[in-house]
Motif scaffolding. Structure first.
Motif: not given
Length: 220
Positions: A60, A78, A81-83
């Motif tokens: 990230g 982030r 949430d994204q990874h």
């Protein structure tokens, strides 16, 4: 502060780091089963120091200041949430690609609504039971309560079975540390050799001692 390094694909890097990649992936997988998202989790940051001569890969947005890997609250949010399901970052003794044994310190954070209110020890006991149930790992040291970054935590030590990723002449050790902050579970998985040149006890202790979670309730 130097700009963040380009994001690298951790699974690809760990596949190149053959043995520790297999072990780290298998170990972290035990900690994402049954996880569910809950965006009400408390926000906090993440900081560790990279030992001299070691390298890191990140899943990230991260920043490096000197030898410190640092995620502020927004960057960590982030990354979670994204990874989801992928390691947040990994610290490696030798830079990839490596096709032999390479001591690795992996970090994973997951939102898990089922762990809210549970102690880190309870969470780790359940996961260690899963890991040892089918012979993939043998217990060296049973889960025990401890403190990391000023917070209640739990630690355990396992030995990987040869079929899990051990190789001739190397007794592969996996040291696990777990913290639970609200409904966010932090897993640290340190994989090295039990003896010899790839015994990374001193470096892992440096990483653990440097761990900070700015903004987490009770953390300095």
């Amino acid at each position: 502060m130097r700009p963040a390094r380009p994001m690298l694909d951790i699974p690809t890097v760990l596949r190149a780091t053959r043995l520790c990649g297999v072990l780290l992936t298998a170990t972290l997988a035990l900690f994402v089963l049954g996880c569910g998202e809950d965006n009400s989790a408390g926000r906090f940051g993440f900081e560790v120091v990279v030992p001299a001569g070691w390298t890191y890969v990140s899943g990230g947005v991260s920043a490096v200041e000197g030898a410190q890997v640092r995620y502020d609250e927004d960057a960590l949010e982030r990354a979670i949430d994204q990874h989801a399901g992928a390691p947040l970052c990994a610290l490696l003794k030798r830079a990839p690609p490596q096709h032999a044994f390479n001591p690795t310190f992996g970090v994973n954070l997951e939102r898990d609504v089922n762990t809210r209110g549970q102690s880190a020890l309870t969470v780790l006991q359940a996961r260690v039971a899963q890991a040892t149930a089918h012979g993939a790992f043998a217990l060296i040291a049973a889960p025990a309560a401890t403190h990391l970054a000023g917070l209640a935590a739990a630690s355990a030590e396992l030995r990987a079975a040869p079929t899990t990723g051990g190789e001739q002449g190397v007794n592969v050790r996996v040291r696990l540390h777990v913290l639970v902050v609200d409904d966010t579970t932090l897993l640290l998985a340190a994989t090295d050799a039990e003896s010899g040149a790839d015994d990374a006890t001193a470096e892992f202790r440096q990483i653990i001692d440097s761990l900070r979670l700015p903004g987490a309730p009770g953390s300095p």
